[in-house]
Write a protein that holds these residues in place. Structure first.
Motif, mmCIF file in Angstrom:
data_model
loop_
_atom_site.group_PDB
_atom_site.id
_atom_site.type_symbol
_atom_site.label_atom_id
_atom_site.label_comp_id
_atom_site.label_asym_id
_atom_site.label_seq_id
_atom_site.Cartn_x
_atom_site.Cartn_y
_atom_site.Cartn_z
ATOM 1 N N ASN A 1 0.833 -1.204 0.000
ATOM 2 C CA ASN A 1 0.000 0.000 0.000
ATOM 3 C C ASN A 1 0.871 1.259 0.000
ATOM 4 N N ASP A 2 1.914 1.258 0.794
ATOM 5 C CA ASP A 2 2.831 2.410 0.816
ATOM 6 C C ASP A 2 3.491 2.596 -0.549
ATOM 7 N N ALA A 3 3.907 1.489 -1.168
ATOM 8 C CA ALA A 3 4.586 1.564 -2.467
ATOM 9 C C ALA A 3 3.661 2.089 -3.568
ATOM 10 N N THR A 4 2.374 1.880 -3.408
ATOM 11 C CA THR A 4 1.404 2.363 -4.404
ATOM 12 C C THR A 4 0.795 3.707 -4.002
ATOM 13 N N GLU A 5 1.398 4.342 -3.009
ATOM 14 C CA GLU A 5 0.932 5.646 -2.537
ATOM 15 C C GLU A 5 -0.538 5.608 -2.127
ATOM 16 N N ASP A 6 -0.907 4.564 -1.380
ATOM 17 C CA ASP A 6 -2.247 4.373 -0.804
ATOM 18 C C ASP A 6 -3.300 3.939 -1.817
ATOM 19 N N LYS A 7 -2.920 3.694 -3.053
ATOM 20 C CA LYS A 7 -3.898 3.282 -4.061
ATOM 21 C C LYS A 7 -4.515 1.932 -3.717
#
Length: 130
Positions: A23-29
């Motif tokens: 989730n962090d790597a996808t900027e919360d997406k």
């Protein structure tokens, strides 16, 4: 016709930490898109009771709720029941009419809790016609 089975987050990961890293790597997406799917299902089915597995399920629901409402459903300290018995709990989501029932993950060490859990779950689901 009264029960729908779904994942709060339809993307799988090795464990909770990996999910939060993704989730962090996808900027919360990941959580934003999951939240949109979950809330569409809740609204479509007019869900009044949601059963989640383990404490992580309660916290993940809290993440999905934050994405929709801009605030958590629960105070983290109020639902952090790590190590507490009997391993299942009921939470009412403020302002939604939704009840969250937390059941434990099952393994061989949890067998002694199955009968009391089944009795508790029957009592809790009965008002919902289940």
């Amino acid at each position: 016709n009264k029960v729908t089975s779904a994942f709060l987050c339809p993307w799988r990961s090795e464990d909770r930490d990996a999910l939060y890293e993704l989730n962090d790597a996808t900027e919360d997406k990941l959580f934003r898109f999951s939240s949109q799917l979950v809330w569409k299902m809740i609204e479509h089915h007019e869900a009044k009771v949601i059963v989640v597995i383990g404490l992580n399920g309660v916290h993940l629901f809290n993440e999905m709720f934050k994405r929709k409402e801009g605030k958590p459903a629960f105070n983290h300290n109020d639902v952090d029941a790590i190590g507490r018995s009997p391993g299942y709990a009921k939470y009412c989501v403020p302002g939604t009419g939704i009840t969250l029932l937390q059941i434990p993950r099952f393994n061989s060490s949890r067998r002694k809790v199955l009968e009391p859990l089944a009795d508790w779950l029957r009592r809790e689901l009965h008002p919902f016609g289940l």
